[in-house]
Design an enzyme around this catalytic site. Structure first.
Site, short mmCIF file in Angstrom:
data_model
loop_
_atom_site.label_atom_id
_atom_site.label_comp_id
_atom_site.label_asym_id
_atom_site.label_seq_id
_atom_site.Cartn_x
_atom_site.Cartn_y
_atom_site.Cartn_z
N HIS A 113 -47.11 55.25 30.39
CA HIS A 113 -47.86 56.42 30.84
C HIS A 113 -48.71 56.05 32.04
CE1 HIS A 113 -50.08 54.33 27.65
NE2 HIS A 113 -51.18 54.63 28.30
N GLY B 42 -55.15 46.62 28.65
CA GLY B 42 -55.72 47.85 28.12
C GLY B 42 -54.72 48.84 27.58
N GLN B 43 -53.43 48.48 27.57
CA GLN B 43 -52.44 49.43 27.03
C GLN B 43 -52.59 49.51 25.51
OE1 GLN B 43 -48.29 48.64 27.95
NE2 GLN B 43 -47.65 50.66 27.20
N SER B 44 -52.76 50.72 25.01
CA SER B 44 -52.90 50.91 23.56
C SER B 44 -51.78 51.75 22.97
CB SER B 44 -54.25 51.56 23.24
OG SER B 44 -54.36 52.82 23.86
N ASN C 126 -51.93 50.97 32.57
CA ASN C 126 -52.25 49.75 31.85
C ASN C 126 -50.95 49.20 31.28
OD1 ASN C 126 -55.05 50.12 32.31
ND2 ASN C 126 -55.16 51.56 30.59
N ASP D 229 -55.41 63.86 28.24
CA ASP D 229 -55.79 62.72 27.41
C ASP D 229 -56.80 63.19 26.36
OD1 ASP D 229 -55.82 59.33 27.97
OD2 ASP D 229 -57.30 60.22 26.60
N HIS E 86 -52.12 57.32 33.89
CA HIS E 86 -53.32 58.16 33.83
C HIS E 86 -53.56 58.79 35.20
CE1 HIS E 86 -54.99 56.16 30.06
NE2 HIS E 86 -54.17 55.21 30.48
P1 DGP Z 1 -53.77 53.29 27.30
O1 DGP Z 1 -55.03 52.70 26.74
O2 DGP Z 1 -53.61 53.04 28.81
O3 DGP Z 1 -52.56 52.91 26.52
O4 DGP Z 1 -53.94 54.86 27.19
C1 DGP Z 1 -53.61 55.57 26.05
C2 DGP Z 1 -54.32 56.89 26.14
O5 DGP Z 1 -53.72 57.76 25.20
C3 DGP Z 1 -55.80 56.84 25.81
O6 DGP Z 1 -56.56 57.17 26.98
C4 DGP Z 1 -56.01 57.90 24.74
C5 DGP Z 1 -54.71 58.66 24.75
N1 DGP Z 1 -54.27 59.13 23.44
C6 DGP Z 1 -54.16 58.38 22.32
N2 DGP Z 1 -53.71 59.14 21.30
C7 DGP Z 1 -53.54 60.40 21.81
C8 DGP Z 1 -53.09 61.62 21.24
O7 DGP Z 1 -52.74 61.74 20.06
N3 DGP Z 1 -53.06 62.70 22.07
C9 DGP Z 1 -53.42 62.62 23.38
N4 DGP Z 1 -53.36 63.74 24.10
N5 DGP Z 1 -53.85 61.48 23.95
C10 DGP Z 1 -53.90 60.38 23.17
#
Ligand code: DGP
Length: 113
Positions: free
Chosen positions: A99, A92-94, A86, A33, A101
């Site tokens: 995915h 909290g899903q962005s 999430n 992440d 974690h």
């Molecule tokens: P969520 O909030 O559960 O949707 O988690 C999305 C995660 O994705 C967040 O913890 C940060 C990660 N993330 C966002 N953009 C990138 C990226 O470009 N590369 C990587 N490795 N992680 C990313």
């Protein structure tokens, strides 16, 4: 395999955006992440696009992701870790590519925030 060119994680799968890949097989990718919330913070994704857990429509994909979690944690001798999904913006899903974690390497409190 479904590929959405507008999806950030599909672009990581395709190699268009660099990522620190921890483990992969034909179906699943595990990468670090970019905003780690623990000393170990990895994301486990299916290589095919599906927007979140609720949208998964085949049991095989759950098995593939579960297998990846077991394999990558075993390969790194991780016995104590937390998995988090999430599902939906309010949870909290962005990034809208399913995915999971994996968090480890520090005490993890319960309940989560
Ligand atoms: P969520 O909030 O559960 O949707 O988690 C999305 C995660 O994705 C967040 O913890 C940060 C990660 N993330 C966002 N953009 C990138 C990226 O470009 N590369 C990587 N490795 N992680 C990313």
């Amino acid at each position: 395999m479904t590929h959405d060119p507008t999806c950030l994680f599909c672009r990581i799968v395709a190699g268009d955006i660099p990522a620190n890949v921890i483990w992969q097989d034909d179906h699943t990718l595990v990468f670090a992440d970019v905003h780690p919330q623990a000393p170990t913070h990895w994301l486990v994704i299916p290589k095919t696009h599906v927007q979140n857990l609720s949208a998964v429509d085949n049991l095989e994909m759950f098995a593939q992701v579960g297998h990846a979690i077991q394999a990558v944690t075993a390969a790194h001798n991780l016995t104590d870790y937390r998995t988090v999904t999430n599902n939906g913006a309010a949870a909290g899903q962005s990034v809208f590519h399913w995915h999971t974690h994996i968090l480890a390497g520090r005490p993890l409190l319960w309940p989560p925030g």
